[in-house]
Motif scaffolding. Structure first.
Motif, PDB file in Angstrom:
ATOM      1  N   LYS A 163     113.786  55.832  49.825  1.00 62.69           N
ATOM      2  CA  LYS A 163     113.867  55.304  51.194  1.00 62.69           C
ATOM      3  C   LYS A 163     113.189  56.232  52.204  1.00 62.69           C
ATOM      4  O   LYS A 163     112.695  55.770  53.234  1.00 62.69           O
ATOM      5  N   ARG A 171     111.866  47.608  58.324  1.00 60.16           N
ATOM      6  CA  ARG A 171     112.876  47.089  57.413  1.00 60.16           C
ATOM      7  C   ARG A 171     112.261  45.944  56.612  1.00 60.16           C
ATOM      8  O   ARG A 171     111.218  45.411  56.997  1.00 60.16           O
ATOM      9  N   ASP A 173     113.889  43.122  56.063  1.00 61.44           N
ATOM     10  CA  ASP A 173     114.637  41.914  56.403  1.00 61.44           C
ATOM     11  C   ASP A 173     113.710  40.694  56.418  1.00 61.44           C
ATOM     12  O   ASP A 173     112.613  40.756  56.971  1.00 61.44           O
ATOM     13  N   LYS A 176     111.521  38.140  50.773  1.00 65.56           N
ATOM     14  CA  LYS A 176     112.092  37.825  49.464  1.00 65.56           C
ATOM     15  C   LYS A 176     111.214  38.455  48.388  1.00 65.56           C
ATOM     16  O   LYS A 176     110.028  38.116  48.269  1.00 65.56           O
ATOM     17  N   PRO A 191     116.257  47.384  42.153  1.00 59.39           N
ATOM     18  CA  PRO A 191     116.902  46.359  42.990  1.00 59.39           C
ATOM     19  C   PRO A 191     117.756  46.972  44.095  1.00 59.39           C
ATOM     20  O   PRO A 191     117.794  46.447  45.219  1.00 59.39           O
ATOM     21  N   GLU A 192     118.434  48.066  43.800  1.00 63.07           N
ATOM     22  CA  GLU A 192     119.307  48.684  44.793  1.00 63.07           C
ATOM     23  C   GLU A 192     118.510  49.219  45.983  1.00 63.07           C
ATOM     24  O   GLU A 192     118.875  49.014  47.140  1.00 63.07           O
ATOM     25  N   LEU A 194     115.529  48.317  47.091  1.00 65.83           N
ATOM     26  CA  LEU A 194     114.968  47.217  47.874  1.00 65.83           C
ATOM     27  C   LEU A 194     116.047  46.539  48.702  1.00 65.83           C
ATOM     28  O   LEU A 194     115.830  46.177  49.873  1.00 65.83           O
ATOM     29  N   TRP A 195     117.240  46.349  48.116  1.00 69.15           N
ATOM     30  CA  TRP A 195     118.341  45.726  48.864  1.00 69.15           C
ATOM     31  C   TRP A 195     118.765  46.598  50.041  1.00 69.15           C
ATOM     32  O   TRP A 195     119.010  46.099  51.144  1.00 69.15           O
ATOM     33  N   GLU A 196     118.858  47.913  49.816  1.00 69.28           N
ATOM     34  CA  GLU A 196     119.283  48.807  50.904  1.00 69.28           C
ATOM     35  C   GLU A 196     118.286  48.800  52.065  1.00 69.28           C
ATOM     36  O   GLU A 196     118.664  49.055  53.209  1.00 69.28           O
ATOM     37  N   ALA A 199     115.703  43.825  51.874  1.00 67.80           N
ATOM     38  CA  ALA A 199     115.047  42.700  51.205  1.00 67.80           C
ATOM     39  C   ALA A 199     116.062  41.784  50.532  1.00 67.80           C
ATOM     40  O   ALA A 199     117.148  42.210  50.137  1.00 67.80           O
ATOM     41  N   GLU A 200     115.683  40.516  50.406  1.00 68.16           N
ATOM     42  CA  GLU A 200     116.406  39.604  49.531  1.00 68.16           C
ATOM     43  C   GLU A 200     115.791  39.797  48.145  1.00 68.16           C
ATOM     44  O   GLU A 200     114.613  39.523  47.946  1.00 68.16           O
ATOM     45  N   VAL A 201     116.574  40.262  47.205  1.00 69.10           N
ATOM     46  CA  VAL A 201     116.050  40.695  45.916  1.00 69.10           C
ATOM     47  C   VAL A 201     116.385  39.693  44.815  1.00 69.10           C
ATOM     48  O   VAL A 201     117.537  39.271  44.665  1.00 69.10           O
TER      49      VAL A 201
END
Length: 445
Positions: A163, A171, A173, A176, A191-192, A194-196, A199-201
């Protein structure tokens, strides 16, 4: 004197066959440990691995080797290769080890070594370790045997690092992202992270069972990723390989984007921001001629090296460049990492996508590739490239392409393959020349 165990990316081979046996791993641990026993501090090695069934066996053998010569061992568990490089430096370790065969099938495994600076070892250091492996080695006194521990927050440390490489003001946000982790080392961290970042993962390849790494998934088999991106209406897809040091991208239309296009995108972005060091991009002889022409048009020099990200990095360090990589998706950004990092490269692509507010299909096509064809010919020993007919056909092809294209013939550094590549403006000519040479190599193999 040449290295016998170490290839272009560490030691690699079929598990339970030399050199990829527990016995050899034990000797590697003893020899590499002894090589890095310098000074009077407590010496430390960090060990990570991907998700192959054989990883447990190789890990145990390496631990025994390192501990037997007096080196403390820190086990990281399944984690990407670049995370091991990063944590080697962060934890002030003397040595880092990654147990992985990268994009190969589960039957293979490998050992990659990093020095205390987080960089892969030089040819000279690997040769010294090989030489030590031929000797008996000196074992530590009973009271000086290394201690072994496992750390539980290695994934969190790497996610935090990832990050920090993403622009602080941005961000993900509203974006997808489908991410294919190849059932490999990044199945949790990718995945973690990208989610943090918002993003919609949509995760793929995140159910490793020891046998399914790179099996119908990941950067070398992206068909499922392409289908999923289109079917889910995603903005972009990211494909990693088994140890997550390479990246291939899929745009929203399901079209593949290789490492050449990604390097062009990132290099031009660095140039635009005045952050491109050395005014150059370092790539290998495999990179497309179209990339070279695009860089030349932008006033950026393309420096070529032999195949292997270690050689790309050596040239980057020599010439002071901060971006380099391979068409296959190894992208090295030395502002952030000491080795190729698929997730770091992916985050730079996603940042550009967020800033540009344009579809990936428009943004990621930085140049028109020159027709290029690569074919592999498997061989069992011998020297097919020394055959008279093979030499004759190579010479004829070089003469035909002179001034209008390139020809590259080489042995793989990781598999028993002869790689035959040609490129030029005439696709039919390229195909004809490659097929002619492959035919001769097969006959001589």
């Amino acid at each position: 004197m040449t290295r016998k165990l170490f290839g272009t990316d560490g030691i690699r081979g079929l598990t339970n066959s030399e050199p990829m046996t527990a016995e050899t791993a034990l000797r590697v641990g003893m020899a590499a440990g002894a090589h890095f026993l310098r000074g009077d501090h407590r010496h430390r090695v960090v060990i990570g691995k991907d998700t192959r069934l054989s990883g447990y066996m190789m890990e145990s053998a390496l631990v025994a080797g390192f501990a037997s010569v007096g080196m403390d061992v820190v086990l990281l568990g399944p984690l990407p290769t670049p995370a091991v490089a990063m944590l080697t430096r962060s934890m002030r370790a003397d040595l880092g080890v990654m147990i992985s065969a990268s994009h190969n099938a589960f039957q293979d495994n490998g050992i990659k070594l990093f020095g205390p600076d987080g960089y892969k070892l030089s040819d000279e250091a690997e040769m010294e370790i090989e030489t030590r492996m031929k000797g008996k080695g000196e074992l530590a006194n009973p009271g000086a045997i290394g201690r072994v521990r496992r750390i539980d927050d290695a994934r969190g440390r790497y996610i935090h690092f990832l990050k920090t490489t993403f622009p602080e003001q941005l961000r993900l946000d509203g974006l997808k992202v489908v991410v294919d982790c190849a059932n490999g080392a990044a199945y949790q961290v990718a995945p973690e992270a990208l989610w943090e970042l918002g993003a919609e993962v949509v995760p793929l390849g995140v159910a490793p069972d020891g046998l399914n790494i790179n099996d119908g998934c990941g950067s070398t088999q992206p068909a499922t990723l392409q289908e999923t991106v289109v079917a889910s209406g995603a903005d972009i897809g990211l494909a990693l390989d088994g140890d997550a040091d390479r990246l291939i991208v899929v745009d929203e239309k399901g079209q593949l984007v290789d490492g050449d296009q990604l390097m062009a995108l990132i290099a031009l972005g660095l140039q635009r921001r005045g952050e491109l060091r050395g005014n150059a991009l370092v790539a290998t002889v495999m990179s497309n001629l179209g990339l070279e022409r695009r860089m030349e048009a932008a006033g950026i020099r393309l420096a070529r090296t032999q195949v292997g990200d270690r050689y790309v990095l050596e040239e980057m360090r020599r010439s002071g460049c901060n971006i380099g990589g391979e068409q296959s998706g190894h992208i090295i950004l030395t502002d952030h990492s000491t080795t190729g990092d698929g997730l770091v490269a992916g985050l730079q692509v996603l940042a550009t996508l967020v800033e540009a507010q344009r579809p990936a299909s428009e943004l990621l096509r930085q140049f028109e590739p020159v027709p290029q064809l690569l074919k592999n010919v498997r061989f069992d020993g011998g020297a097919p490239l020394e055959a008279a007919e093979v030499k004759q056909r190579i010479a004829a092809a070089e003469a035909e392409l002179e001034g209008r294209g390139r020809l590259l013939i080489r042995k793989s550094g990781t598999e028993p393959l002869i790689r035959v590549m040609a490129e030029g403006d005439d696709a039919a000519q390229v195909e004809r020349l490659v097929d002619s040479i492959c035919e001769a190599v097969q006959a001589a193999a």
